[in-house]
Motif scaffolding. Structure first.
Motif, short mmCIF file in Angstrom:
data_model
loop_
_atom_site.label_atom_id
_atom_site.label_comp_id
_atom_site.label_asym_id
_atom_site.label_seq_id
_atom_site.Cartn_x
_atom_site.Cartn_y
_atom_site.Cartn_z
N TRP A 96 0.82 -1.21 0.00
CA TRP A 96 0.00 0.00 0.00
C TRP A 96 0.85 1.26 0.00
N ARG A 97 1.93 1.22 0.76
CA ARG A 97 2.81 2.39 0.86
C ARG A 97 4.00 2.30 -0.09
N LYS A 98 4.01 1.27 -0.92
CA LYS A 98 5.12 1.04 -1.85
C LYS A 98 6.45 0.94 -1.11
N ASN A 99 6.41 0.24 0.03
CA ASN A 99 7.60 0.13 0.85
C ASN A 99 8.10 -1.31 0.99
N ILE A 100 7.60 -2.19 0.15
CA ILE A 100 8.04 -3.58 0.19
C ILE A 100 8.73 -3.89 -1.14
N PRO A 101 10.02 -4.19 -1.11
CA PRO A 101 10.73 -4.48 -2.35
C PRO A 101 10.43 -5.90 -2.84
N VAL A 102 10.19 -6.04 -4.14
CA VAL A 102 9.96 -7.35 -4.74
C VAL A 102 10.80 -7.44 -6.02
N ALA A 103 11.21 -8.66 -6.32
CA ALA A 103 12.02 -8.89 -7.52
C ALA A 103 11.14 -8.84 -8.76
N GLY A 104 11.58 -8.09 -9.72
CA GLY A 104 10.88 -7.98 -10.99
C GLY A 104 11.88 -7.76 -12.10
N PHE A 105 11.35 -7.45 -13.27
CA PHE A 105 12.24 -7.15 -14.38
C PHE A 105 11.55 -6.22 -15.36
N GLU A 106 12.39 -5.55 -16.13
CA GLU A 106 11.89 -4.66 -17.18
C GLU A 106 12.02 -5.40 -18.50
N TRP A 148 7.18 -3.35 -16.81
CA TRP A 148 7.70 -4.04 -15.64
C TRP A 148 6.83 -5.24 -15.31
N LEU A 149 7.48 -6.35 -15.03
CA LEU A 149 6.78 -7.59 -14.68
C LEU A 149 7.34 -8.13 -13.38
N SER A 166 -3.15 -17.62 -17.13
CA SER A 166 -3.36 -17.69 -18.58
C SER A 166 -2.97 -16.40 -19.29
N ILE A 167 -2.97 -15.30 -18.59
CA ILE A 167 -2.60 -14.00 -19.15
C ILE A 167 -1.77 -13.28 -18.10
N LEU A 168 -0.73 -12.62 -18.55
CA LEU A 168 0.14 -11.86 -17.65
C LEU A 168 0.18 -10.42 -18.14
N GLU A 169 0.03 -9.48 -17.21
CA GLU A 169 0.11 -8.08 -17.60
C GLU A 169 1.17 -7.37 -16.79
N THR A 170 1.64 -6.25 -17.32
CA THR A 170 2.69 -5.51 -16.65
C THR A 170 2.21 -4.94 -15.32
N TRP A 171 3.18 -4.65 -14.49
CA TRP A 171 3.00 -4.12 -13.14
C TRP A 171 2.28 -2.78 -13.19
N ASN A 172 1.46 -2.52 -12.21
CA ASN A 172 0.77 -1.24 -12.09
C ASN A 172 1.80 -0.11 -12.01
N SER A 228 3.69 0.74 -14.54
CA SER A 228 4.71 0.45 -15.55
C SER A 228 4.70 1.52 -16.64
N PRO A 229 5.85 1.88 -17.20
CA PRO A 229 5.86 2.91 -18.24
C PRO A 229 5.01 2.57 -19.46
N SER A 230 5.02 1.31 -19.86
CA SER A 230 4.20 0.85 -20.99
C SER A 230 3.40 -0.36 -20.55
N GLU A 231 2.29 -0.57 -21.20
CA GLU A 231 1.43 -1.70 -20.87
C GLU A 231 1.66 -2.83 -21.87
N PHE A 232 2.00 -4.01 -21.34
CA PHE A 232 2.17 -5.21 -22.14
C PHE A 232 1.29 -6.31 -21.57
N PHE A 233 0.87 -7.21 -22.44
CA PHE A 233 0.16 -8.42 -22.03
C PHE A 233 0.88 -9.60 -22.66
N LEU A 234 1.07 -10.66 -21.89
CA LEU A 234 1.64 -11.89 -22.40
C LEU A 234 0.53 -12.92 -22.40
N SER A 235 0.40 -13.62 -23.52
CA SER A 235 -0.70 -14.57 -23.66
C SER A 235 -0.37 -15.61 -24.72
N THR A 236 -0.96 -16.76 -24.59
CA THR A 236 -0.93 -17.75 -25.66
C THR A 236 -2.21 -17.56 -26.47
N PRO A 237 -2.23 -18.03 -27.71
CA PRO A 237 -3.44 -17.89 -28.51
C PRO A 237 -4.67 -18.52 -27.86
#
Length: 150
Positions: free
Chosen positions: A43-53, A62-63, A77-83, A85-94
């Motif tokens: 909530w306070r953006k004070n917990i570090p978590v591992a991610g990647f750009e 950012w994911l 089934s679908i993955l979206e970028t972190w709230n 994130s500079p750009s919005e991406f979605f990862l999905s299979t057909p």
């Protein structure tokens, strides 16, 4: 920070994770590049978590590392970028996108075993930025396993 925690501890946790992630070399994957980074959670953006750009030219998203591993293992089934994130991406299979949806249209012709990386456009459609075959998916999974190898 509040009655039960200290900002100093949070800063130390961020510094510790950033130091660990700095030792992981970027990965070229398809037309994109992945770079380890620390994301701020909670909530306070004070917990570090591992991610990647994940970056494609001037677009970067950012994911979360743990969510991406769950996605690669078939738990999501679908993955979206972190709230935030500079750009919005979605990862999905057909198989995860209805054929008559914007994602389905963008994934048309992509093999069933592949993952498509999509970005939304202003007109409501989606554009396929890249697609990863099984080998690239395994490569990403192996790279992400470095995040927890400490």
């Amino acid at each position: 920070m509040g009655l039960f925690g200290s900002r100093k501890n949070s800063d130390e946790e961020f510094a510790r994770l950033e130091s660990r992630l700095a030792g992981i070399a970027p990965l070229e994957l398809g037309a994109g590049t992945t770079t380890a980074r620390t994301l701020a959670s909670g909530w306070r953006k004070n917990i570090p978590v591992a991610g990647f750009e994940l970056s494609y030219g001037d677009r970067a998203g950012w994911l979360l590392a743990s969510e991406t591993l769950s996605f690669l293992r078939g738990h999501l089934s679908i993955l979206e970028t972190w709230n935030g994130s500079p750009s919005e991406f979605f990862l999905s299979t057909p198989a995860s996108a209805a054929a008559d949806s914007p994602a389905g249209a963008a994934l048309e012709g992509v093999g069933a075993e592949r993952i498509g990386i999509l970005t939304p456009l202003e007109d409501g459609s989606m554009r396929l930025l890249d697609q990863w075959d099984k080998g690239q998916q395994h490569q990403l999974g192996a790279w992400l396993s470095l995040f927890s190898a400490w």
